[in-house]
Design a protein around this motif. Sequence first.
Motif, short mmCIF file in Angstrom:
data_model
loop_
_atom_site.label_atom_id
_atom_site.label_comp_id
_atom_site.label_asym_id
_atom_site.label_seq_id
_atom_site.Cartn_x
_atom_site.Cartn_y
_atom_site.Cartn_z
N UNK A 216 -5.34 6.87 -0.11
CA UNK A 216 -5.94 6.85 -1.58
C UNK A 216 -7.35 7.48 -1.26
N UNK B 67 5.31 4.32 1.42
CA UNK B 67 5.58 2.91 1.58
C UNK B 67 5.60 1.96 0.61
N UNK B 68 5.02 0.80 0.37
CA UNK B 68 5.20 0.03 -0.67
C UNK B 68 3.60 -0.26 -1.29
N UNK B 69 2.59 0.23 -0.51
CA UNK B 69 1.49 0.71 -0.97
C UNK B 69 0.84 1.85 -0.45
N UNK B 70 -0.22 2.57 -0.91
CA UNK B 70 -1.00 3.42 -0.23
C UNK B 70 -1.93 2.85 0.74
#
Lengths: 89, 128
Positions: free
Chosen positions: B103, B95-98
Motif C-alpha cells: 500500500x 492476498x486477502x489484504x495488502x
Amino acid sequence: MDPFGSSAPPSGASSGPSAEAMMEQIKTQLAQAYAKEFLETVGSKCFAKCITKPGTSISGSESSCISRCIDRYIEATGIISRSLFSSPH
Amino acid sequence: MNRAWLKRASVNSSVAANTLGFKGFWIPLVEIPRGFPLFSFFVCFRFGFLAEATIDNSSDLQAFLKQEGQKAMIGQMVGKLTDQCWDKCISGTPGSKFSSKDSACLGNCARRFMDMSMLIMKKLQSMQ
C-alpha cells in the motif's frame, strides 16, 4: 490558424428538455465507458495473476484468487485516488 | 498574455473520447505561451490525439460539460495510474489484504507520477 480542423460547435437550446436529455445521455455514456474500461483492466490483471495454467475449468483456488484480486484492485484504486487528492505538493 | 481564449474554451473531451473510442490519459496544458502553434488542447498521452476545444454559448451546458469533462479526466487518470502502479507494486498472487509495503508503494507511485507530470510541463514550457 487551425491545423487540426475545428469540430462543429453544438447547436441547440441553452437549456430545456433537449439539453437535459443530452446531459443525461452524456452521463450515461461516461459511466458506461468507465465501467467498460474498469472491467477490461481488472480482467486483464486478474487473468495474469490467477490463471497461470488454464485447465478444463476454473478451479476453486483460481476462483478465490480472482475474487481476492478484484477486491485488491478496487482497494488499490481507492489508495491511489486518495493519494492523489490528499497529499499536497 | 491574453488568456481569454483559454478561459472561454471548455473541452468536450469526455464526449469526444467516448464517441471516438479513444482511451487514454488526458492532461490539460494550462499555460500555452503565445506563438505556440496550437490552441487550447488536451493531450491524450496514449494516442497523441489532439482535440480542438468546442465553444458553446450556453452557460448551463458549458458548465456541465466542463464539470463532467473534469470528472472523466480525473477518473481516467486514476484508472490508468492504478493499472500501471499495480504492475509496479504488486508482485505475486493477491492476498486477502495488502501488505504495508504494497500500500505504501501504491501511494508513492501516484504521488511520484504527479511529480513527474509537473516536471514534464515545466520542461515543455522552458522549451518554448
